[in-house]
Design a protein around this motif. Structure first.
Motif, short mmCIF file in Angstrom:
data_model
loop_
_atom_site.label_atom_id
_atom_site.label_comp_id
_atom_site.label_asym_id
_atom_site.label_seq_id
_atom_site.Cartn_x
_atom_site.Cartn_y
_atom_site.Cartn_z
N TYR A 113 0.83 -1.20 0.00
CA TYR A 113 0.00 0.00 0.00
C TYR A 113 0.87 1.26 0.00
O TYR A 113 0.62 2.20 -0.75
CB TYR A 113 -0.94 0.01 1.21
N THR A 114 1.90 1.25 0.85
CA THR A 114 2.77 2.42 0.95
C THR A 114 3.51 2.66 -0.36
O THR A 114 3.64 3.81 -0.81
CB THR A 114 3.78 2.23 2.10
N ARG A 147 1.05 4.03 -2.89
CA ARG A 147 0.71 5.41 -2.52
C ARG A 147 1.84 6.35 -2.93
O ARG A 147 1.60 7.44 -3.45
CB ARG A 147 0.46 5.46 -1.01
N ILE A 182 1.81 6.84 -6.73
CA ILE A 182 0.77 7.78 -7.14
C ILE A 182 1.20 9.21 -6.85
O ILE A 182 1.02 10.11 -7.67
CB ILE A 182 -0.57 7.43 -6.45
N PHE A 183 1.81 9.44 -5.67
CA PHE A 183 2.28 10.78 -5.35
C PHE A 183 3.35 11.24 -6.33
O PHE A 183 3.32 12.38 -6.81
CB PHE A 183 2.83 10.86 -3.92
N SER A 200 -2.79 13.66 -5.36
CA SER A 200 -2.63 12.24 -5.07
C SER A 200 -3.54 11.73 -3.97
O SER A 200 -3.90 10.55 -3.97
CB SER A 200 -1.17 11.94 -4.69
N ALA A 201 -3.95 12.58 -3.04
CA ALA A 201 -4.79 12.12 -1.92
C ALA A 201 -6.12 11.52 -2.40
O ALA A 201 -6.44 10.38 -2.04
CB ALA A 201 -5.01 13.24 -0.92
N SER A 251 -5.47 8.28 -4.48
CA SER A 251 -5.11 7.14 -3.64
C SER A 251 -6.33 6.60 -2.91
O SER A 251 -6.49 5.39 -2.77
CB SER A 251 -4.05 7.55 -2.61
N TYR A 252 -7.18 7.49 -2.44
CA TYR A 252 -8.37 7.06 -1.72
C TYR A 252 -9.26 6.18 -2.60
O TYR A 252 -9.77 5.16 -2.16
CB TYR A 252 -9.15 8.27 -1.22
N LEU A 256 -6.83 2.91 -4.36
CA LEU A 256 -6.18 1.93 -3.48
C LEU A 256 -7.12 1.38 -2.41
O LEU A 256 -6.67 0.92 -1.35
CB LEU A 256 -4.94 2.57 -2.82
N ARG A 293 -5.99 -0.92 0.74
CA ARG A 293 -6.20 -0.38 2.08
C ARG A 293 -7.00 -1.38 2.93
O ARG A 293 -6.70 -1.57 4.11
CB ARG A 293 -6.93 0.97 1.99
#
Length: 97
Positions: A12-13, A16, A19-20, A56-57, A60-61, A64, A68
Motif C-alpha cells: 500500500y505504501t 501510494r 501515485i504521489f 494524489s490524496a 489514492s483514496y 487503493l 487499504r
C-alpha cells in the motif's frame, strides 16, 4: 499469511508513493508549461509538492481501496494474534501463582 506474500502495508505504501510521484511530476510539468500558476517567489518547489499531495490524496483514496482493506485486515489479524498471545501469557502466569 505466507512468507512469500509481501506485506500489505509495504504494498500500500509503495503504491501510494508511486501515485504521489506521478502527481508530483504531472504538477511539475503543468507549472513548467504555465498550465498552473507558479508559486510566489522561491516557493515553486513547495507549491509543486503541495499540488502533488492535493492531487494524489483523492486518487489514492479511490484507486487503493482494495489495498487499504487488505492492509487493515492484516493489521487487525496481527493485533488479534498479539492480544491472544498476551492473554495466554497472562493466564499462564495466573496458573503458576
Amino acid at each position: 499469511m505466507s512468507a512469500a506474500k509481501p506485506s500489505a502495508l509495504i504494498r500500500y505504501t509503495a503504491l501510494r508513493l508511486l501515485i504521489f510521484v506521478g502527481c508530483f511530476l504531472a504538477a511539475g510539468v503543468a507549472v513548467h508549461f504555465g498550465l498552473v500558476p507558479a508559486g510566489l517567489g522561491g516557493s515553486n518547489a513547495i507549491w509543486v509538492i503541495l499540488l502533488g499531495l492535493l492531487l494524489s490524496a483523492p486518487l489514492s483514496y479511490v484507486l487503493l481501496r482494495r489495498q487499504r482493506d487488505e492492509m487493515s485486515e492484516q493489521i487487525v489479524s496481527t493485533v488479534d494474534r498479539t492480544k491472544a498471545r498476551l492473554d495466554a501469557n497472562r493466564t499462564r502466569e495466573d496458573a503458576v501463582q
